[in-house]
Design an enzyme around this catalytic site. Sequence first.
Site, mmCIF file in Angstrom:
data_model
loop_
_atom_site.group_PDB
_atom_site.id
_atom_site.type_symbol
_atom_site.label_atom_id
_atom_site.label_comp_id
_atom_site.label_asym_id
_atom_site.label_seq_id
_atom_site.Cartn_x
_atom_site.Cartn_y
_atom_site.Cartn_z
ATOM 1 N N GLU A 22 -1.067 3.802 3.505
ATOM 2 C CA GLU A 22 -1.383 3.533 2.093
ATOM 3 C C GLU A 22 -1.775 2.070 1.862
ATOM 4 O OE1 GLU A 22 1.522 2.518 -0.774
ATOM 5 O OE2 GLU A 22 3.194 3.257 0.446
ATOM 6 N N LYS A 83 -3.234 -0.368 -9.244
ATOM 7 C CA LYS A 83 -2.343 0.537 -8.509
ATOM 8 C C LYS A 83 -2.708 1.949 -8.945
ATOM 9 C CE LYS A 83 2.504 1.868 -8.609
ATOM 10 N NZ LYS A 83 3.776 1.588 -9.296
ATOM 11 N N VAL A 103 1.754 6.371 -2.600
ATOM 12 C CA VAL A 103 2.090 7.495 -1.716
ATOM 13 C C VAL A 103 1.394 8.767 -2.220
ATOM 14 C CG1 VAL A 103 3.978 9.014 -0.958
ATOM 15 C CG2 VAL A 103 4.264 6.522 -0.872
ATOM 16 N N ASP A 135 11.397 8.354 -16.109
ATOM 17 C CA ASP A 135 10.623 7.686 -15.067
ATOM 18 C C ASP A 135 10.876 8.309 -13.696
ATOM 19 O OD1 ASP A 135 9.162 6.049 -13.457
ATOM 20 O OD2 ASP A 135 9.961 4.164 -14.237
ATOM 21 N N SER A 137 8.644 9.073 -10.223
ATOM 22 C CA SER A 137 7.372 8.756 -9.573
ATOM 23 C C SER A 137 6.535 10.013 -9.350
ATOM 24 C CB SER A 137 7.635 8.093 -8.220
ATOM 25 O OG SER A 137 6.430 7.939 -7.518
ATOM 26 N N ALA A 138 5.216 9.856 -9.513
ATOM 27 C CA ALA A 138 4.291 10.955 -9.209
ATOM 28 C C ALA A 138 4.342 11.325 -7.723
ATOM 29 C CB ALA A 138 2.869 10.567 -9.614
ATOM 30 N N ASP A 139 4.929 10.441 -6.907
ATOM 31 C CA ASP A 139 5.100 10.770 -5.476
ATOM 32 C C ASP A 139 5.904 12.054 -5.313
ATOM 33 O OD1 ASP A 139 3.912 8.298 -5.102
ATOM 34 O OD2 ASP A 139 5.678 7.334 -4.229
ATOM 35 N N LYS A 156 14.409 3.099 -1.709
ATOM 36 C CA LYS A 156 15.204 1.939 -2.107
ATOM 37 C C LYS A 156 16.239 2.335 -3.144
ATOM 38 C CE LYS A 156 12.289 -2.004 -1.445
ATOM 39 N NZ LYS A 156 10.957 -1.477 -1.156
HETATM 40 N N1 PSU Z 1 8.608 1.712 -2.709
HETATM 41 C C1 PSU Z 1 8.673 0.724 -1.784
HETATM 42 N N2 PSU Z 1 7.531 0.049 -1.483
HETATM 43 C C2 PSU Z 1 6.333 0.336 -2.083
HETATM 44 C C3 PSU Z 1 6.287 1.400 -3.041
HETATM 45 C C4 PSU Z 1 7.447 2.053 -3.317
HETATM 46 O O1 PSU Z 1 9.733 0.466 -1.256
HETATM 47 O O2 PSU Z 1 5.317 -0.319 -1.779
HETATM 48 C C5 PSU Z 1 4.966 1.773 -3.666
HETATM 49 C C6 PSU Z 1 4.379 3.008 -2.984
HETATM 50 O O3 PSU Z 1 2.976 2.914 -2.964
HETATM 51 C C7 PSU Z 1 4.823 4.136 -3.894
HETATM 52 C C8 PSU Z 1 4.727 3.474 -5.251
HETATM 53 O O4 PSU Z 1 4.000 5.277 -3.834
HETATM 54 O O5 PSU Z 1 5.195 2.148 -5.035
HETATM 55 C C9 PSU Z 1 5.558 4.195 -6.285
HETATM 56 O O6 PSU Z 1 5.275 3.682 -7.553
HETATM 57 P P1 PSU Z 1 5.771 4.501 -8.845
HETATM 58 O O7 PSU Z 1 7.257 4.415 -8.794
HETATM 59 O O8 PSU Z 1 5.171 3.769 -9.996
HETATM 60 O O9 PSU Z 1 5.236 5.894 -8.707
HETATM 61 MN MN MN Z 2 7.212 5.420 -12.701
#
Ligand code: PSU
Ligand code: MN
Length: 299
Positions: A22, A83, A103, A135, A137-139, A156
């Site tokens: 990524e 992003k 991701v 909140d 993540s879309a992941d 994390k």
């Molecule tokens: N967690 C990490 N390092 C990162 C990310 C998440 O420890 O770099 C990044 C990844 O690209 C992940 C994104 O897909 O943050 C998630 O962001 P969000 O929570 O806004 O979906």
């Molecule tokens: Mn989010």
Amino acid sequence: MIKVSERVKEAIRDGRPVVALESTIISHGMPYPRNVKTALEVERIIEEEGAVPATIGIIDGVPVVGMSHDEIEEFGKRQGIAKVSRRDLPVIMAEKKWGATTVATTMILANMAKIEVFVTGGIGGVHRHAQETFDISADMQELANTDVTVVCAGAKAILDLPLTLEYLETFGVPVLGYQTNELPAFYTRTSGLKVDQRVETAEEIAGIIKMKRAMNLKGGILVTNPIPQEYSYDPKMINEAIDEALKDADRDGIKGKDTTPYLLAKITEITGGKSLDANIELVYNNAHLGAKIAKELVK
Ligand code: PSU
Ligand code: MN
């Protein structure tokens, strides 16, 4: 509409192993120039293991699968790269902008290019207090729907790890622990939470991926690989840094897509860059494992 590099295209056509990478980790996860150095070293490790790396990013609106070293350098240096998660993808493409893939988006693009294994550091998940903020993540939904195996070092503790596991269970995503019974928590090897299944070898993981595919069970698989002991961070210290970062985010009114990059940068700042060293080492460790899985898959 997507550009797959010649090298990656040939490897896929010839049935050779390919590993997706990524770019949000490059432009929003680590500071320049260590982000570039890390991204290039990850590619080198994957090559050394005998697989082809495919770093994914969006350049002038075109998703590129298999960026060149110059493109990776530019990604690390350039300011203001968006992003890009699933909802942002059509917007950034239509507006012909640069975008770093999360991701979720990396999974979408890897899947389009027929790449089955993707290596990263940590995934997004269910945030603390998601009960109120929503909140998530879309992941998470991408893992539920898109057929790509994601190799990470867990998630994390900026996230709510028990809720993240519950979410993955609900949406049918297998969570495998590589040589561990416990979900690793990124900087540390343990979290006190159990994975669904402990696996010992890349071959065993490939067997599970092949079975999921044979059964037409849509969605990804999460392989969690603990950070090597010698690089793992003191749990008390990292948790203090995380708590402080979360407080700062609250104070500064950080919301939505800015939350994760903000917290990552804060933790690096609070730990005086030590957390970044750990972050880099765990990505290298994941690169070794991801390449091995990709090799087993094409056997
Ligand atoms: N967690 C990490 N390092 C990162 C990310 C998440 O420890 O770099 C990044 C990844 O690209 C992940 C994104 O897909 O943050 C998630 O962001 P969000 O929570 O806004 O979906
Ligand atoms: Mn989010």
